[in-house]
Design a protein around this motif. Structure first.
Motif, mmCIF file in Angstrom:
data_model
loop_
_atom_site.group_PDB
_atom_site.id
_atom_site.type_symbol
_atom_site.label_atom_id
_atom_site.label_comp_id
_atom_site.label_asym_id
_atom_site.label_seq_id
_atom_site.Cartn_x
_atom_site.Cartn_y
_atom_site.Cartn_z
ATOM 1 N N UNK A 113 0.699 -1.291 0.027
ATOM 2 C CA UNK A 113 0.055 -0.097 -0.083
ATOM 3 C C UNK A 113 0.841 1.557 0.108
ATOM 4 N N UNK A 114 2.051 1.266 0.363
ATOM 5 C CA UNK A 114 3.040 2.413 0.440
ATOM 6 C C UNK A 114 3.691 2.321 -0.960
ATOM 7 N N UNK A 115 3.661 1.216 -1.726
ATOM 8 C CA UNK A 115 4.381 1.258 -3.011
ATOM 9 C C UNK A 115 5.519 0.227 -2.705
ATOM 10 N N UNK A 116 5.612 -0.636 -3.490
ATOM 11 C CA UNK A 116 6.875 -1.684 -3.130
ATOM 12 C C UNK A 116 8.201 -0.956 -3.947
ATOM 13 N N UNK A 117 9.274 -1.149 -3.553
ATOM 14 C CA UNK A 117 10.580 -0.421 -4.133
ATOM 15 C C UNK A 117 10.999 -1.301 -5.229
ATOM 16 N N UNK A 118 10.481 -0.879 -6.460
ATOM 17 C CA UNK A 118 11.045 -1.855 -7.395
ATOM 18 C C UNK A 118 12.539 -1.692 -7.776
ATOM 19 N N UNK A 119 12.919 -2.705 -8.660
ATOM 20 C CA UNK A 119 14.249 -3.068 -8.672
ATOM 21 C C UNK A 119 15.176 -1.796 -9.459
ATOM 22 N N UNK A 120 14.402 -1.284 -10.246
ATOM 23 C CA UNK A 120 14.977 -0.141 -10.903
ATOM 24 C C UNK A 120 14.014 1.141 -10.988
ATOM 25 N N UNK A 121 14.687 2.314 -11.178
ATOM 26 C CA UNK A 121 13.907 3.499 -11.122
ATOM 27 C C UNK A 121 13.030 3.923 -10.131
#
Lengths: 354, 354
Positions: free
Chosen positions: B109-117
């Protein structure tokens, strides 16, 4: 054949006017019903105006029918003369396809026979609906009305009621859930009553500031002005289910953003034009954009029985059939709380058409 | 800090080129991985070109990562130096919201940390992906690769694999069901392999006559030319589930009409523009238009283990990193069967950038 009188449209532009026709002679499975009340559904208006491009004229609309049984065929077991009976949006289906076998005749794979403007297996013509003094219907497609319900208020349960009850049941709306009802018309006001009765936290989304108080009076816990970005923002990612009753073009993406993960927005209003859906809006929280159509006969009876137990009827304005064209004009302006119901006794004034 | 070298885009129009940067010093929870292979996902191309309007430059793409563990932090239990480890589309999430608690971190819900950008909690900058010689990732977001799988072929499982596996599992696709896979690219070819392995009857819908044979070779039972009205008509109302991997604009309504009652079309391709959806198409058979995003860490491990048991990897074309811009051009033309995978040993040629 049974002589009948009703109101029909003869073209996309003609007002509804008195129309004489015939009902079939009842078969052993048939129930002959004197119609007492018939609700005025927005679909009736779309159909007589040819908005959906497949109207046969003359068109006698009406699929929210409550009446008194005149006579029954020899094989009929559910009714006897004098009983109250109801008829909804369907009068037949193929009865053998998987959908019919599972009791969801509204999704009949051969196409259910709708109560009006559908090919009529018996006459070879089209079916004529409930803006009329009588109807002949196979017992399997008739329903019982709980004795405690007001008959005029019960009539719109046959469409507005089941159309909102069925998706709320299918998607298992209940206690502990937050549910939005979009639009507060004939369908929306029933959506509020059912969602509340099922134990959900109910929020009405409306474009009209003045409908907020009406929403709360009908049982909603909250009312939100859907044109206010601020008010909408406060509900982002919060709804388990959204029942969208709006048939005008509208921004579904703003609504999808209000759904929690795995939430469903179910459209029961029928916009004529395709609705643009932003795919990121679905993918981002595994949301679903769905649709639902009325309900099966067994579920319609279940809904009527539930209404009997919880004393739920529609909020209606009773009209004479002579007012139906004016009622259509008011319907376009959403000027009705929340459903017009025709008192069919008024048809007796149409002696000239007999 | 750990010196790293990779390939980055510096603007929407610049080709990818050698780029020197730093990885964080490993925390006790971190795994430091030497990257051996990284798949080339269509998302990489969208992101470096700024198609989604939120790219930070320089941008090091790549989220289909397989490598060898160089060192582990003191609290790491899953790996030791020398082990094979994999990293997919996410490297972190809030870990406390309901989605994280339920193991579907992709819907954090907070937004996953994606692997890039993505905003990098550790460096304050943005995350850099797998077109690089190393990466440092929290153990919780690393995965184990079954020993029997080819490492290069396994890399795209981390995105193309899980993105198709997850919705097929979520909507319970299996034996006795008829499933369509729309589009035969990186995602589509994995959709075919999984749907087949789950026991479904698999039909590929493709716009390319010559891809039909490829579809059958990959395990599809049937292949249909989606531009042929005749071929499509034969499948009306017949699919339990449709996995739509197409990210170009396309006619979803023609696909929705192929679903059975209560069927779901799940979009895993990501068209940039909203898709027009005909509401009658949904309502008529209570169909659903849904979306799904990658998969959680636990499910990604489950998918990798399933691939190990069933000997499933992606069909790939191995390239040197110096060929990546050419590979992007070929990707636009769908000229790859079915995923480019960068052999990161080729980065050693970029000594000048160190």
């Amino acid at each position: 054949m049974i002589k009948a009188i009703g109101y029909a449209a003869t073209s996309t532009t003609a007002p509804l006017a008195p129309f004489s026709f015939e009902r079939r002679d009842p078969t052993p499975q048939d129930v002959h019903i004197e119609i007492l009340y018939c609700g005025v559904c927005h679909s009736d208006l779309h159909q007589v105006k040819g908005d959906w491009g497949r109207t046969s004229y003359p068109c006698v609309p009406g699929h929210e029918i409550v009446g008194r049984v005149v006579s029954v065929g020899s094989a009929v077991t559910k009714f006897k003369a004098g009983d109250i009976a109801a008829v909804g949006c369907m009068v037949d289906s193929c009865r053998v396809c998987p959908s019919c076998a599972e009791g969801v005749e509204q999704y009949c794979e051969k196409g259910a026979t709708f109560t009006y403007n559908a090919p009529d297996k018996h006459t070879g013509g089209v079916t004529y609906g409930g803006y009329a003094n009588s109807i002949v219907v196979d017992e399997s497609f008739t329903l019982k009305v709980p004795a405690n319900l007001d008959l005029a208020g019960a009539a719109p349960l046959l469409c507005a009621g089941i159309t909102t009850y069925s998706p709320l049941r299918h998607w298992k709306v209940g206690a502990g859930q937050k549910v939005a009802v979009v639009g507060l018309g004939g369908l929306g006001h029933m959506g509020v009553k059912f969602a509340r009765a099922f134990g959900a936290h109910v929020v009405v989304l409306t474009t009209s500031e003045k409908k907020k108080a009406d929403a709360l009076a009908l049982g909603a816990h909250e009312a939100v002005l859907s044109t206010s970005k601020e008010e909408m923002k406060a509900h982002r990612n919060s709804f388990h289910f959204i029942l969208d009753t709006v048939s005008a073009p509208h921004d579904v993406n703003a609504l999808l953003g209000l759904l929690k993960r795995d939430g469903t927005l179910c459209q029961v209003g029928l916009p004529s034009e395709p609705i643009p859906v932003g795919v990121f809006n679905l993918v981002g929280q595994r949301r679903q954009f769905a649709g639902s159509s009325i309900g099966g006969i067994a579920e319609t009876q279940e809904m009527l029985d539930f209404c009997g137990q919880h004393n739920i009827v529609c909020d209606i304005e009773k009209i004479d059939i002579q007012q139906v064209n004016e009622a259509y004009e008011r319907l376009v302006r959403s000027d009705v709380k929340y459903r017009f119901v025709i008192d069919m006794a008024s048809l007796q004034k149409e002696a000239g058409a007999r």
